[in-house]
Design a protein around this motif. Structure first.
Motif, mmCIF file in Angstrom:
data_model
loop_
_atom_site.group_PDB
_atom_site.id
_atom_site.type_symbol
_atom_site.label_atom_id
_atom_site.label_comp_id
_atom_site.label_asym_id
_atom_site.label_seq_id
_atom_site.Cartn_x
_atom_site.Cartn_y
_atom_site.Cartn_z
ATOM 1 N N ARG A 48 -4.292 7.556 -7.675
ATOM 2 C CA ARG A 48 -4.855 8.908 -7.762
ATOM 3 C C ARG A 48 -4.547 9.724 -6.503
ATOM 4 N N ALA A 49 -4.527 9.075 -5.353
ATOM 5 C CA ALA A 49 -4.297 9.775 -4.081
ATOM 6 C C ALA A 49 -2.810 9.930 -3.757
ATOM 7 N N TRP A 50 -1.961 9.202 -4.451
ATOM 8 C CA TRP A 50 -0.528 9.202 -4.164
ATOM 9 C C TRP A 50 0.098 10.595 -4.147
ATOM 10 N N PRO A 51 -0.151 11.460 -5.150
ATOM 11 C CA PRO A 51 0.487 12.785 -5.120
ATOM 12 C C PRO A 51 0.124 13.588 -3.862
ATOM 13 N N ARG A 52 -1.131 13.506 -3.421
ATOM 14 C CA ARG A 52 -1.528 14.232 -2.203
ATOM 15 C C ARG A 52 -0.828 13.657 -0.977
ATOM 16 N N TYR A 53 -0.739 12.323 -0.900
ATOM 17 C CA TYR A 53 -0.066 11.708 0.242
ATOM 18 C C TYR A 53 1.425 12.041 0.224
ATOM 19 N N GLU A 54 2.029 11.927 -0.946
ATOM 20 C CA GLU A 54 3.468 12.159 -1.078
ATOM 21 C C GLU A 54 3.828 13.602 -0.721
ATOM 22 N N ALA A 55 2.947 14.543 -1.091
ATOM 23 C CA ALA A 55 3.207 15.955 -0.807
ATOM 24 C C ALA A 55 3.052 16.284 0.677
ATOM 25 N N ARG A 56 2.164 15.556 1.347
ATOM 26 C CA ARG A 56 1.891 15.885 2.749
ATOM 27 C C ARG A 56 1.472 14.628 3.514
ATOM 28 N N PRO A 57 2.403 13.741 3.803
ATOM 29 C CA PRO A 57 2.041 12.508 4.528
ATOM 30 C C PRO A 57 1.632 12.825 5.970
ATOM 31 N N GLU A 58 0.409 12.450 6.326
ATOM 32 C CA GLU A 58 -0.092 12.695 7.672
ATOM 33 C C GLU A 58 -0.112 11.426 8.515
ATOM 34 N N ALA A 59 0.147 10.287 7.908
ATOM 35 C CA ALA A 59 0.126 9.003 8.618
ATOM 36 C C ALA A 59 1.208 8.115 8.013
ATOM 37 N N LYS A 60 1.471 7.003 8.706
ATOM 38 C CA LYS A 60 2.394 6.026 8.134
ATOM 39 C C LYS A 60 1.822 5.554 6.804
ATOM 40 N N VAL A 61 2.686 5.180 5.897
ATOM 41 C CA VAL A 61 2.235 4.766 4.577
ATOM 42 C C VAL A 61 1.310 3.549 4.672
ATOM 43 N N SER A 62 1.592 2.614 5.580
ATOM 44 C CA SER A 62 0.723 1.435 5.715
ATOM 45 C C SER A 62 -0.665 1.832 6.209
ATOM 46 N N THR A 63 -0.737 2.810 7.100
ATOM 47 C CA THR A 63 -2.027 3.300 7.586
ATOM 48 C C THR A 63 -2.809 3.936 6.445
ATOM 49 N N TRP A 64 -2.132 4.757 5.659
ATOM 50 C CA TRP A 64 -2.772 5.405 4.514
ATOM 51 C C TRP A 64 -3.280 4.365 3.520
ATOM 52 N N LEU A 65 -2.452 3.354 3.229
ATOM 53 C CA LEU A 65 -2.852 2.301 2.295
ATOM 54 C C LEU A 65 -4.120 1.594 2.774
ATOM 55 N N TYR A 66 -4.136 1.232 4.064
ATOM 56 C CA TYR A 66 -5.311 0.547 4.604
ATOM 57 C C TYR A 66 -6.551 1.424 4.526
ATOM 58 N N ARG A 67 -6.412 2.689 4.879
ATOM 59 C CA ARG A 67 -7.578 3.585 4.845
ATOM 60 C C ARG A 67 -8.161 3.655 3.440
ATOM 61 N N VAL A 68 -7.312 3.862 2.454
ATOM 62 C CA VAL A 68 -7.791 3.950 1.075
ATOM 63 C C VAL A 68 -8.388 2.611 0.645
ATOM 64 N N ALA A 69 -7.679 1.519 0.890
ATOM 65 C CA ALA A 69 -8.156 0.200 0.465
ATOM 66 C C ALA A 69 -9.488 -0.153 1.122
ATOM 67 N N LEU A 70 -9.610 0.088 2.414
ATOM 68 C CA LEU A 70 -10.862 -0.219 3.114
ATOM 69 C C LEU A 70 -12.000 0.652 2.612
ATOM 70 N N ASN A 71 -11.749 1.928 2.393
ATOM 71 C CA ASN A 71 -12.803 2.810 1.869
ATOM 72 C C ASN A 71 -13.270 2.357 0.491
ATOM 73 N N VAL A 72 -12.337 1.992 -0.372
ATOM 74 C CA VAL A 72 -12.696 1.527 -1.715
ATOM 75 C C VAL A 72 -13.472 0.214 -1.620
ATOM 76 N N ALA A 73 -13.013 -0.720 -0.786
ATOM 77 C CA ALA A 73 -13.675 -2.025 -0.668
ATOM 78 C C ALA A 73 -15.091 -1.887 -0.120
ATOM 79 N N ILE A 74 -15.259 -1.072 0.896
ATOM 80 C CA ILE A 74 -16.593 -0.893 1.477
ATOM 81 C C ILE A 74 -17.510 -0.169 0.495
#
Length: 171
Positions: A48-74
């Protein structure tokens, strides 16, 4: 609700980072079935967040992945601890087709002991352990967590001390 097919770049990204995403799910969800559900939720939120990240990446892709994954897990952990009965009431969601690897094998005894100790840590402490086990540098941890590298060092030292205590004096 229907979902569009997954973009090939997104599927490739998932395949490349799947071990890290599964480790996030493993740290925050000890039950295998719940862990698979959490992994699917992480994938869904990434998609769901991929289009926003792809349009305007503000961090490395691995950083973005971790942020989303950690937020969902918590968020999932908090939801499960607040409303454990709600899990049984929710029906299956219409998820896009996601490649799913074979189930994980059983943990060796020493790894199981480590996971039991990690399970006794707070949500934030678990995050530090996960990033440490992923061999992230303090600078990368700071970027992912939004804190300074010096703050990461201090917190990491405290988490390591606490984990040592839990491993040497299990309750």
């Amino acid at each position: 609700m229907s979902f569009a097919p997954l973009a090939p770049e997104f599927v490739e990204l998932l395949n490349e980072h799947q071990p890290q995403l599964r480790r996030v799910a493993r740290l925050y969800c000890p039950d295998a079935d719940d862990r698979q559900d959490l992994y699917q939720e992480i994938v869904l939120q990434l998609w769901r967040a991929w289009p926003r990240y792809e349009a305007r990446p503000e961090a490395k892709v691995s950083t973005w992945l971790y942020r989303v994954a950690l937020n969902v897990a918590i968020s999932d952990l908090r939801r499960r601890t607040r409303h454990p009965a709600a899990d049984r009431l929710l029906g299956p969601a219409a998820l896009p087709e996601v490649p799913v690897p074979p189930p994980e094998g059983p943990d060796p005894d020493d790894l199981a002991e480590l996971y039991r100790a990690i399970a006794r840590l707070s949500d934030v402490e678990k995050t530090f352990v996960l990033l440490y086990l992923e061999e992230k540098t303090y600078a990368e941890m700071a970027d992912i967590l939004g804190i300074t590298p010096n703050n990461v060092r201090v917190k990491m030292h405290r988490v390591q001390d606490k984990l040592r205590q839990l491993l040497t004096h299990p309750a």
